[in-house]
Design a protein around this motif. Structure first.
Motif, PDB file in Angstrom:
ATOM      1  N   VAL A   1       2.915  10.088   0.268  1.00 30.92           N
ATOM      2  CA  VAL A   1       3.052   8.944  -0.641  1.00 30.92           C
ATOM      3  C   VAL A   1       2.631   9.348  -2.054  1.00 30.92           C
ATOM      4  O   VAL A   1       3.281   8.984  -3.040  1.00 30.92           O
ATOM      5  CB  VAL A   1       2.245   7.732  -0.126  1.00 30.92           C
ATOM      6  N   GLU A   2       1.548  10.113  -2.169  1.00 26.46           N
ATOM      7  CA  GLU A   2       1.110  10.570  -3.493  1.00 26.46           C
ATOM      8  C   GLU A   2       2.168  11.472  -4.131  1.00 26.46           C
ATOM      9  O   GLU A   2       2.428  11.381  -5.342  1.00 26.46           O
ATOM     10  CB  GLU A   2      -0.234  11.300  -3.384  1.00 26.46           C
ATOM     11  N   GLU A   3       2.776  12.338  -3.342  1.00 28.42           N
ATOM     12  CA  GLU A   3       3.861  13.199  -3.860  1.00 28.42           C
ATOM     13  C   GLU A   3       5.039  12.358  -4.348  1.00 28.42           C
ATOM     14  O   GLU A   3       5.641  12.649  -5.382  1.00 28.42           O
ATOM     15  CB  GLU A   3       4.329  14.178  -2.780  1.00 28.42           C
ATOM     16  N   LEU A   4       5.379  11.310  -3.601  1.00 27.24           N
ATOM     17  CA  LEU A   4       6.481  10.431  -4.000  1.00 27.24           C
ATOM     18  C   LEU A   4       6.125   9.668  -5.277  1.00 27.24           C
ATOM     19  O   LEU A   4       6.991   9.449  -6.131  1.00 27.24           O
ATOM     20  CB  LEU A   4       6.825   9.473  -2.869  1.00 27.24           C
TER      21      LEU A   4
ATOM     22  N   LEU B   1       6.807  11.657  -8.263  1.00 24.38           N
ATOM     23  CA  LEU B   1       8.238  11.680  -8.613  1.00 24.38           C
ATOM     24  C   LEU B   1       8.674  10.363  -9.243  1.00 24.38           C
ATOM     25  O   LEU B   1       9.865  10.137  -9.438  1.00 24.38           O
ATOM     26  CB  LEU B   1       9.082  11.956  -7.363  1.00 24.38           C
ATOM     27  N   HIS B   2       7.711   9.487  -9.520  1.00 22.30           N
ATOM     28  CA  HIS B   2       7.953   8.170 -10.134  1.00 22.30           C
ATOM     29  C   HIS B   2       8.760   7.251  -9.229  1.00 22.30           C
ATOM     30  O   HIS B   2       9.572   6.468  -9.704  1.00 22.30           O
ATOM     31  CB  HIS B   2       8.619   8.310 -11.502  1.00 22.30           C
ATOM     32  N   ILE B   3       8.526   7.364  -7.936  1.00 24.19           N
ATOM     33  CA  ILE B   3       9.124   6.430  -6.979  1.00 24.19           C
ATOM     34  C   ILE B   3       8.153   5.262  -6.850  1.00 24.19           C
ATOM     35  O   ILE B   3       6.969   5.451  -6.596  1.00 24.19           O
ATOM     36  CB  ILE B   3       9.385   7.115  -5.627  1.00 24.19           C
ATOM     37  N   ALA B   4       8.671   4.067  -7.048  1.00 21.90           N
ATOM     38  CA  ALA B   4       7.834   2.873  -7.074  1.00 21.90           C
ATOM     39  C   ALA B   4       7.217   2.577  -5.711  1.00 21.90           C
ATOM     40  O   ALA B   4       7.829   2.826  -4.673  1.00 21.90           O
ATOM     41  CB  ALA B   4       8.649   1.672  -7.539  1.00 21.90           C
ATOM     42  N   GLU B   5       6.025   2.037  -5.742  1.00 22.40           N
ATOM     43  CA  GLU B   5       5.308   1.654  -4.528  1.00 22.40           C
ATOM     44  C   GLU B   5       6.100   0.634  -3.707  1.00 22.40           C
ATOM     45  O   GLU B   5       6.036   0.616  -2.484  1.00 22.40           O
ATOM     46  CB  GLU B   5       3.948   1.066  -4.929  1.00 22.40           C
ATOM     47  N   GLU B   6       6.865  -0.227  -4.394  1.00 21.58           N
ATOM     48  CA  GLU B   6       7.597  -1.308  -3.735  1.00 21.58           C
ATOM     49  C   GLU B   6       8.735  -0.817  -2.853  1.00 21.58           C
ATOM     50  O   GLU B   6       9.234  -1.569  -2.019  1.00 21.58           O
ATOM     51  CB  GLU B   6       8.158  -2.285  -4.775  1.00 21.58           C
TER      52      GLU B   6
ATOM     53  N   HIS C   1      -4.820   1.554   1.089  1.00 20.27           N
ATOM     54  CA  HIS C   1      -4.010   1.024  -0.028  1.00 20.27           C
ATOM     55  C   HIS C   1      -2.579   1.571  -0.010  1.00 20.27           C
ATOM     56  O   HIS C   1      -2.030   1.953  -1.029  1.00 20.27           O
ATOM     57  CB  HIS C   1      -4.676   1.307  -1.373  1.00 20.27           C
ATOM     58  N   LEU C   2      -2.015   1.599   1.187  1.00 19.96           N
ATOM     59  CA  LEU C   2      -0.618   2.012   1.353  1.00 19.96           C
ATOM     60  C   LEU C   2       0.228   0.765   1.611  1.00 19.96           C
ATOM     61  O   LEU C   2      -0.211  -0.160   2.287  1.00 19.96           O
ATOM     62  CB  LEU C   2      -0.479   3.004   2.505  1.00 19.96           C
ATOM     63  N   HIS C   3       1.432   0.764   1.096  1.00 17.59           N
ATOM     64  CA  HIS C   3       2.326  -0.394   1.181  1.00 17.59           C
ATOM     65  C   HIS C   3       2.901  -0.496   2.594  1.00 17.59           C
ATOM     66  O   HIS C   3       3.730   0.321   3.002  1.00 17.59           O
ATOM     67  CB  HIS C   3       3.444  -0.241   0.148  1.00 17.59           C
ATOM     68  N   GLU C   4       2.441  -1.495   3.333  1.00 21.85           N
ATOM     69  CA  GLU C   4       2.900  -1.680   4.708  1.00 21.85           C
ATOM     70  C   GLU C   4       4.282  -2.327   4.727  1.00 21.85           C
ATOM     71  O   GLU C   4       4.599  -3.168   3.884  1.00 21.85           O
ATOM     72  CB  GLU C   4       1.912  -2.561   5.467  1.00 21.85           C
ATOM     73  N   ALA C   5       5.104  -1.932   5.660  1.00 23.28           N
ATOM     74  CA  ALA C   5       6.446  -2.495   5.799  1.00 23.28           C
ATOM     75  C   ALA C   5       6.358  -3.972   6.171  1.00 23.28           C
ATOM     76  O   ALA C   5       5.495  -4.377   6.948  1.00 23.28           O
ATOM     77  CB  ALA C   5       7.234  -1.728   6.857  1.00 23.28           C
ATOM     78  N   THR C   6       7.249  -4.758   5.612  1.00 21.92           N
ATOM     79  CA  THR C   6       7.310  -6.180   5.917  1.00 21.92           C
ATOM     80  C   THR C   6       8.332  -6.407   7.023  1.00 21.92           C
ATOM     81  O   THR C   6       8.973  -5.467   7.499  1.00 21.92           O
ATOM     82  CB  THR C   6       7.715  -6.985   4.671  1.00 21.92           C
ATOM     83  N   GLU C   7       8.506  -7.666   7.396  1.00 18.33           N
ATOM     84  CA  GLU C   7       9.491  -7.961   8.445  1.00 18.33           C
ATOM     85  C   GLU C   7      10.920  -7.673   7.970  1.00 18.33           C
ATOM     86  O   GLU C   7      11.814  -7.523   8.789  1.00 18.33           O
ATOM     87  CB  GLU C   7       9.347  -9.386   8.945  1.00 18.33           C
ATOM     88  N   MET C   8      11.139  -7.574   6.663  1.00 20.42           N
ATOM     89  CA  MET C   8      12.470  -7.214   6.165  1.00 20.42           C
ATOM     90  C   MET C   8      12.839  -5.803   6.614  1.00 20.42           C
ATOM     91  O   MET C   8      14.006  -5.508   6.846  1.00 20.42           O
ATOM     92  CB  MET C   8      12.532  -7.304   4.637  1.00 20.42           C
TER      93      MET C   8
END
Length: 173
Positions: free
Chosen positions: A18-21, A24-29, A45-52
Motif C-alpha cells: 500500500v505504501e508503494e502504491l 505512485l500517487h494512487i489514491a487511498e480511495e 489505517h488501511l482502507h477496508e473494502a466496502t460492500e460495493m
C-alpha cells in the motif's frame, strides 16, 4: 482503468505494498483491502473494502432496475388506454408506471445484492480465512508496469488478476 486483485501473505506485506502504491500517487480511495480481522486493518489505517467491492450489490441493483423497468413497461402497456378508478392510463401514466417499476426493481436488486458475496472474490475466501490479505486496487493503464513491478518486488508469489473497470472516475469504485 484496470482493477488489480492479489493476495499478500500478511499485514506487513500489505502495508508495504500500500505504501508503494501511495508513492505512485494512487489514491487511498481506490485501494481496498479484505482481511479476516477487520480491526487489524483499521488499526493499521488501511482502507477496508466496502460492500460495493465484496458483494454483488452494484450488479444486482443494475439488473433490478432493468427488470423492474421492463415489468413496468409490460404492465403499463397492458393497462394503456384502460381506466382504473376513473383515471385513464395515458402516456404520462405509462412513464410513471415504468419509473415506479424501475425504482422498485432497483430496490429489490440492491437488497438481494447486499446478501450475495462477490462472485469474483469467492476464490480468495480460503486464503483470507487462512490470514492472508486481499488487495483490490484500481489503476490507470499507464501505471500498470510500475504497479506490477512493485507488487512483485514485495510479494513475488502473488498472482495478480487484472480486469477492465467500466468507469474512468477514480472515486467511482
Amino acid at each position: 482503468m484496470r482493477r488489480l486483485t492479489f493476495l499478500t501473505p500478511d499485514l506487513a506485506h500489505a502495508e508495504t505494498v500500500v505504501e508503494e502504491l501511495r508513492e505512485l500517487h494512487i489514491a487511498e480511495e481506490v485501494m481496498h483491502l479484505v482481511a479476516k480481522d477487520h480491526e487489524m486493518l483499521q488499526s493499521a489505517h488501511l482502507h477496508e473494502a466496502t460492500e460495493m467491492e465484496t458483494s454483488e450489490v452494484e450488479n444486482d441493483f443494475n439488473w433490478g432496475i432493468v427488470a423492474g423497468g421492463m415489468m413496468g413497461l409490460v404492465l403499463g402497456l397492458t393497462a394503456y388506454g384502460s381506466a382504473f378508478f376513473s383515471v385513464e392510463v395515458g402516456m404520462i401514466s405509462l412513464l410513471v408506471i415504468i419509473i415506479i417499476g424501475a425504482v422498485a426493481g432497483g430496490w429489490v436488486g440492491k437488497a438481494i445484492g447486499e446478501s450475495t458475496p462477490n462472485f469474483g472474490l469467492e476464490k480468495y475466501q480460503h486464503a483470507i480465512e487462512a490470514g492472508q490479505i486481499l488487495v483490490i486496487v484500481d489503476v490507470a493503464a499507464e501505471l500498470l508496469p510500475d504497479v506490477y513491478k512493485r507488487v512483485r518486488q514485495h510479494c513475488p508469489k502473488a498472482m495478480v488478476e487484472s480486469k477492465h473497470v467500466f468507469h474512468d472516475h477514480p472515486l467511482a469504485a
